[in-house]
Write an enzyme that holds these catalytic residues in place. Structure first.
Site, mmCIF file in Angstrom:
data_model
loop_
_atom_site.group_PDB
_atom_site.id
_atom_site.type_symbol
_atom_site.label_atom_id
_atom_site.label_comp_id
_atom_site.label_asym_id
_atom_site.label_seq_id
_atom_site.Cartn_x
_atom_site.Cartn_y
_atom_site.Cartn_z
ATOM 1 N N GLU A 27 -12.702 -2.638 12.101
ATOM 2 C CA GLU A 27 -12.747 -1.884 10.843
ATOM 3 C C GLU A 27 -13.901 -2.319 9.936
ATOM 4 O O GLU A 27 -14.660 -1.488 9.456
ATOM 5 C CB GLU A 27 -11.402 -2.039 10.114
ATOM 6 C CG GLU A 27 -11.384 -1.358 8.767
ATOM 7 C CD GLU A 27 -10.017 -1.392 8.100
ATOM 8 O OE1 GLU A 27 -9.071 -1.945 8.674
ATOM 9 O OE2 GLU A 27 -9.909 -0.851 6.988
ATOM 10 N N ASP A 49 -8.453 -9.101 4.036
ATOM 11 C CA ASP A 49 -8.260 -7.986 4.961
ATOM 12 C C ASP A 49 -9.327 -7.919 6.049
ATOM 13 O O ASP A 49 -10.157 -7.012 6.027
ATOM 14 C CB ASP A 49 -8.243 -6.668 4.164
ATOM 15 C CG ASP A 49 -7.659 -5.524 4.971
ATOM 16 O OD1 ASP A 49 -7.183 -5.760 6.084
ATOM 17 O OD2 ASP A 49 -7.686 -4.381 4.478
ATOM 18 N N GLU A 100 0.827 -1.211 0.000
ATOM 19 C CA GLU A 100 0.000 0.000 0.000
ATOM 20 C C GLU A 100 0.863 1.265 0.000
ATOM 21 O O GLU A 100 0.759 2.111 0.888
ATOM 22 C CB GLU A 100 -0.972 -0.019 1.189
ATOM 23 C CG GLU A 100 -1.916 -1.211 1.133
ATOM 24 C CD GLU A 100 -2.981 -1.244 2.223
ATOM 25 O OE1 GLU A 100 -2.722 -0.714 3.307
ATOM 26 O OE2 GLU A 100 -4.060 -1.804 1.955
#
Ligand code: GCU
Length: 681
Positions: free
Chosen positions: A395, A367, A288
């Site tokens: 998240e 993820d 990333e």
């Protein structure tokens, strides 16, 4: 008291609000304090006992004939060597402890091989007493199953927390280290009380300012290390791979370059000079947009080993994350599969990492979604240290506004049989080091705390932090036991409150899953912040997160026969199971297969009807959570009641939004009406 600050260490929660007099005879402690962790253990015990019993506690070097609690290190305390048989003492390992009650002397003895073990033994005893449990039958040895039990803070020095849902950072603000040492110490205490022994104090995405934690801010880091040290927690830093350039002014960060190597050696030397027991470095590289060895045509082993050499002389480790994938994928390219990436990158490097490198692997291949299979990389590198990474921060599981008790999910991951050696090679045996016999292993997880008074935003999200620690200590504990333990310590055991909270927690993951992304497909969330439904939010994006829904069907073909070949990364038994529609478990169907909406699940329902049914039911059950909570009002402290009620209210509303977005999307795509004729827009 109802603000939740003391979390599971309240010690004041007895069922009638009365003190627990039954433990008054134990208000005498004998210990010869040898170091600061032992001092912490004694302080925790005496404060805890006072809070629980309402009696003053005295601390002396011996108990004599008196009843009380004896603490000591084997071989260094004669009293403990007399109280605990040598055979028992011999079975206590690093950080473990023996705890036993002697009916004749009315003494409780806690013996350990080191002071950290004593601290954990003390918290064990306090857990029992705070819940009003029986101390007279105490007679056991506890050793941690995993040697590294780590927390990763995703805190930035500007005071924000990446994926933080509980206020701002308690560690930093205004690009400085915060001086709220008491708060940080209270956090250390919470962590130690559930068995955590390591913490990386800054985000894995290390920006320019955080890079300097290693240099200019080192005096502040040293202070923080001292706070955590009292609680037997080792401090780690996330580092920026480009530091030799950004801080050192070098023209390169190439791991083979001698000046770069020298730069890291010196940086490590300075850190260890300031913090001799510093844990090591945590690294997100070539992931990333973060810098890493790829820029120089090197691989991850080259990159990690250079750092490992720098910390090796001091006993430090390098924790290297495997969250590496192409985040600039063209969505038109259907041959690249993000799920494959970690395995494809790292598996060929097995055997090349130094023995003080540990690869940190997310529990799933994508993820931290509400449902994913287990990462096939776990266990697939027998000659490499590995640890598992979970995300306590919610998240993708409701951001601590929805209740989602994650321990059941983690348990499924830990119990998953990889078949890598034979039947009966579960993930938990790989990450604890027994399967491959590697020296460094364990658990890491992204923290869910922040500056909110109750630490976690949602009061019930405290159970995830507590549960993570308990599970890292012993993955054999059940999600049910952990939930009960947490509720008893946090809310007491009065009924019907106890059972109500228990049911809320135990059903919460299933409820959340049922009104969000169906059947393992994942990523139907709003871009960037990841909160709330957006079915195509990531469909045409570069992040490798697609569901490929069209008017015929939905799901990702990851089979070896016709898809991306991801299934072939598993041992044969699992590969076969996922490869075939006949055996692929329903809950992961769309992760592995692209199927028509009319495909029949093992449950007997079609995919489309399953989507409708789970979404209607899920939203309804979310609404019921609020209703049952409202009935508990009388039994709760008003502040605690309100905190949870507000969140459950939001969840109930938001679950309807999820239901309608998902149902509407799939109804419009498929054109197939709901068998029960419910409202879909
Ligand atoms: C997720 C998360 C990021 C985080 C990344 C990581 O993609 O959304 O915020 O940086 O994981 O684990 O590195």
């Amino acid at each position: 008291p109802g603000d939740g600050y003391e979390a599971w260490l309240q010690y004041r929660r007895t069922d009638q609000g009365t003190k627990l007099k039954q433990y008054a005879p134990y208000c005498h402690i004998a210990a010869v304090i040898q170091d600061e962790v032992m001092r912490t253990a004694v302080n925790e015990l005496s404060q805890g006992l006072e809070a629980i019993t309402g009696h003053l506690v005295d601390v002396a070097e011996t108990l004599g004939e008196s009843s009380g609690i004896l603490l000591g290190i084997f071989g260094a305390s004669q009293a403990i060597d007399e109280a605990i048989h040598a055979d028992v003492a011999g079975s206590v390992r690093t950080e473990g402890y023996a705890i036993q009650f002697d009916g004749r002397t009315e003494q409780i003895a806690i013996g350990a091989a080191d002071s950290a073990g004593l601290l954990y033994g003390v918290f064990h005893l306090l857990r029992i007493m705070a819940a009003g449990g029986d101390v007279k039958s105490l007679n056991r040895v506890e050793n941690p199953v995993n040697s590294l039990r780590m927390i990763n803070q995703w805190d930035n020095m500007d005071g924000s927390v990446e994926r933080g849902y509980a206020g701002s950072s308690i560690f930093y603000h205004d690009n400085r280290v915060a001086k709220e040492y008491q708060r940080i110490q209270d956090y250390a205490r919470l962590l130690a009380s559930c068995g955590i022994n390591a913490i990386a104090i800054n985000n894995v995405n290390v920006h320019r300012v955080e890079s300097r934690l290693l240099t200019d801010f080192l005096p502040d880091v040293t202070k923080l290390a001292a706070i955590f040290r009292q609680y037997a927690i080792k401090l780690y830093l996330s580092i920026n791979y480009a530091s030799p350039m950004e801080l050192g002014g070098l023209a390169t960060a190439d791991p083979q370059n001698p000046s770069v190597r020298e730069w890291w050696r010196e940086a490590a030397a300075k850190v260890y000079e300031a913090i001799p027991d510093f844990g090591g470095f945590l690294v997100k590289a070539d992931s990333e947009h973060r810098p890493g060895p790829f820029t120089y045509g090197r691989d991850h082993a080259d990159g990690a080993n250079m750092l490992a050499e720098a910390v090796k002389p001091y006993g430090g480790v390098v924790i290297w994350r495997c969250f590496v994938y192409n985040c600039k994928q063209d969505w038109r390219d259907r041959s690249t599969d993000r799920a494959r990436a970690a395995y494809d990158h790292f598996r060929p490097l097995d055997g090349r990492f130094l023995d003080n490198v540990i690869l940190q692997i997310k529990n799933g291949p994508i993820d931290f979604q509400v449902r994913e299979p287990v990462s096939p990389l776990i266990g697939a590198m027998p000659h490499t240290n590995q640890m598992i990474e979970f995300q306590i921060a919610q998240e993708y599981t409701g951001q601590q506004r929805h209740v989602c008790y994650l321990v059941p999910q983690w348990k499924e991951v830990l119990d998953f049989d990889t078949y890598l050696q034979e039947e009966g090679t579960p993930v938990k045996r790989i990450v604890d080091g027994t399967v491959h016999g590697n020296p460094c292993n364990g658990f890491a997880a992204v923290s869910n705390i922040g500056s909110d008074a109750n630490w976690t935003g949602h009061l019930l999200a405290q159970a995830n932090l507590f549960g993570y620690g308990r599970l890292a200590w012993n993955p054999e504990l059940s999600a049910e036991e952990i939930a009960k333990e947490w509720i008893r310590l946090t809310f007491g055991s009065r009924e019907p409150l106890f059972q109500t909270i228990y049911d809320i927690l135990m059903n919460s993951w299933e409820i959340y899953e049922s009104y969000t992304t169906p059947l393992g497909v994942g990523f139907m969330v709003n871009p960037d912040h990841h909160y709330g439904p957006n079915v195509e939010g990531y469909e045409y994006s570069p992040w490798g997160t697609y569901h490929y829904a069209d008017n015929h069907g939905v799901g990702v073909d990851r089979t070896t026969a016709t898809g991306t070949g991801y299934t072939s990364q598993y041992a044969d038994a699992n590969k076969q199971r996922y490869e075939s529609l006949a055996t692929c478990p329903d809950e992961l169907l769309l992760f592995f297969h692209h199927v028509p909406y009319t495909h029949k699940l093992h449950s007997g329902k079609t995919v489309i009807q399953h989507i409708y049914d789970t979404h209607f039911e899920g939203a309804e059950r979310a609404g019921q959570l609020l209703a049952v909570w409202e009935r508990m009002r009388e039994q709760l402290d008003e502040q605690a009641y309100r905190q949870v009620a507000d969140r459950l209210e939001e969840q109930a509303e938001h679950a309807k939004e999820w239901r309608d977005r998902i149902n509407t999307y799939f109804y419009r795509r498929s054109g197939i009406p709901d068998e029960q004729g419910r409202t879909i827009y």
